[in-house]
Design an enzyme around this catalytic site. Structure first.
Site, PDB file in Angstrom:
ATOM      1  N   HIS A  49       0.834  -1.194   0.000  1.00 10.96           N
ATOM      2  CA  HIS A  49       0.000   0.000   0.000  1.00 10.96           C
ATOM      3  C   HIS A  49       0.876   1.255   0.000  1.00 10.96           C
ATOM      4  O   HIS A  49       2.090   1.172   0.215  1.00 10.96           O
ATOM      5  CB  HIS A  49      -0.959   0.008   1.202  1.00 10.96           C
ATOM      6  CG  HIS A  49      -0.289   0.025   2.532  1.00 10.96           C
ATOM      7  ND1 HIS A  49      -0.265  -1.058   3.366  1.00 10.96           N
ATOM      8  CD2 HIS A  49       0.371   1.007   3.173  1.00 10.96           C
ATOM      9  CE1 HIS A  49       0.388  -0.753   4.462  1.00 10.96           C
ATOM     10  NE2 HIS A  49       0.793   0.496   4.373  1.00 10.96           N
TER      11      HIS A  49
HETATM   12  P1  TYD Z   1      -2.031  -3.591   7.672  1.00 11.83           P
HETATM   13  O1  TYD Z   1      -2.184  -2.240   7.069  1.00 11.83           O
HETATM   14  O2  TYD Z   1      -2.564  -4.760   6.908  1.00 11.83           O
HETATM   15  O3  TYD Z   1      -0.500  -3.861   8.026  1.00 11.83           O
HETATM   16  P2  TYD Z   1       0.797  -3.861   7.054  1.00 11.83           P
HETATM   17  O4  TYD Z   1       1.058  -2.438   6.680  1.00 11.83           O
HETATM   18  O5  TYD Z   1       1.892  -4.419   7.885  1.00 11.83           O
HETATM   19  O6  TYD Z   1       0.506  -4.714   5.859  1.00 11.83           O
HETATM   20  O7  TYD Z   1      -2.677  -3.574   9.134  1.00 11.83           O
HETATM   21  C1  TYD Z   1      -3.039  -4.758   9.820  1.00 11.83           C
HETATM   22  C2  TYD Z   1      -4.284  -4.488  10.645  1.00 11.83           C
HETATM   23  O8  TYD Z   1      -4.016  -3.572  11.698  1.00 11.83           O
HETATM   24  C3  TYD Z   1      -5.416  -3.885   9.833  1.00 11.83           C
HETATM   25  O9  TYD Z   1      -6.619  -4.470  10.291  1.00 11.83           O
HETATM   26  C4  TYD Z   1      -5.405  -2.421  10.190  1.00 11.83           C
HETATM   27  C5  TYD Z   1      -4.874  -2.440  11.607  1.00 11.83           C
HETATM   28  N1  TYD Z   1      -4.092  -1.247  11.994  1.00 11.83           N
HETATM   29  C6  TYD Z   1      -4.548  -0.429  12.998  1.00 11.83           C
HETATM   30  O10 TYD Z   1      -5.631  -0.629  13.577  1.00 11.83           O
HETATM   31  N2  TYD Z   1      -3.802   0.639  13.373  1.00 11.83           N
HETATM   32  C7  TYD Z   1      -2.606   0.901  12.784  1.00 11.83           C
HETATM   33  O11 TYD Z   1      -1.953   1.906  13.171  1.00 11.83           O
HETATM   34  C8  TYD Z   1      -2.140   0.055  11.728  1.00 11.83           C
HETATM   35  C9  TYD Z   1      -0.833   0.324  11.031  1.00 11.83           C
HETATM   36  C10 TYD Z   1      -2.912  -1.024  11.362  1.00 11.83           C
END
Ligand code: TYD
Length: 133
Positions: A49
């Site tokens: 992303h």
């Molecule tokens: P995700 O964006 O998939 O992580 P990565 O960037 O490592 O691929 O996030 C995983 C889960 O955590 C998703 O359900 C969103 C949640 N999340 C939060 O609630 N707060 C945060 O600050 C972050 C980064 C993720």
């Protein structure tokens, strides 16, 4: 591609190592959120992303991992394997995190609170978006 890696001071002594990070000093923004990633299997790729506004500094505080960066024109890869190195990722950068070593801990300092509306999670939309900024 221009990559900014910060090298932080380690206040180490016979008791161990300590790295201190402050808003607008070592970190070029006010830190509004901190999160960390652990227990990631070696064959797992996270991220996929970009963010419209968010800025982050990534520090692998234990073990190592690789960060793939793509600004829509160029791609590069950065190895994070030092407790005193921070990778600065500004907005509009597609990122992946992978090759986590066993027990790796990736610490992320973020300039904004969590906001799903700031995410671009579709690569084609990201390419379209960066053409327009
Ligand atoms: P995700 O964006 O998939 O992580 P990565 O960037 O490592 O691929 O996030 C995983 C889960 O955590 C998703 O359900 C969103 C949640 N999340 C939060 O609630 N707060 C945060 O600050 C972050 C980064 C993720």
């Amino acid at each position: 591609m221009n990559i900014t890696k910060f090298v932080f001071n380690i206040k180490g002594d016979e008791r161990g190592s300590l790295v201190a990070l402050e808003n607008m000093k070592e970190i070029p923004f006010d830190i509004k959120r901190v999160y960390y990633i652990t227990d990631t299997q070696q064959d797992v790729v996270r991220g996929h992303h970009a963010h419209k506004n968010l800025k982050q500094v990534l520090i692998c505080v234990h073990g190592s991992c690789r960060i793939g960066l793509d600004d829509g024109t160029e791609k590069t890869e950065v190895l994070l394997d030092k407790i005193n190195e921070g990778l600065y990722i500004e907005s509009n950068m597609w990122r992946t995190m992978y090759d986590f070593s066993e027990g790796a801990v990736l610490l992320v300092l973020a300039s904004e609170l969590y906001d799903e509306a700031d995410y671009i999670r579709n690569y084609d939309k990201f390419i379209e978006y960066v053409k327009g900024v």
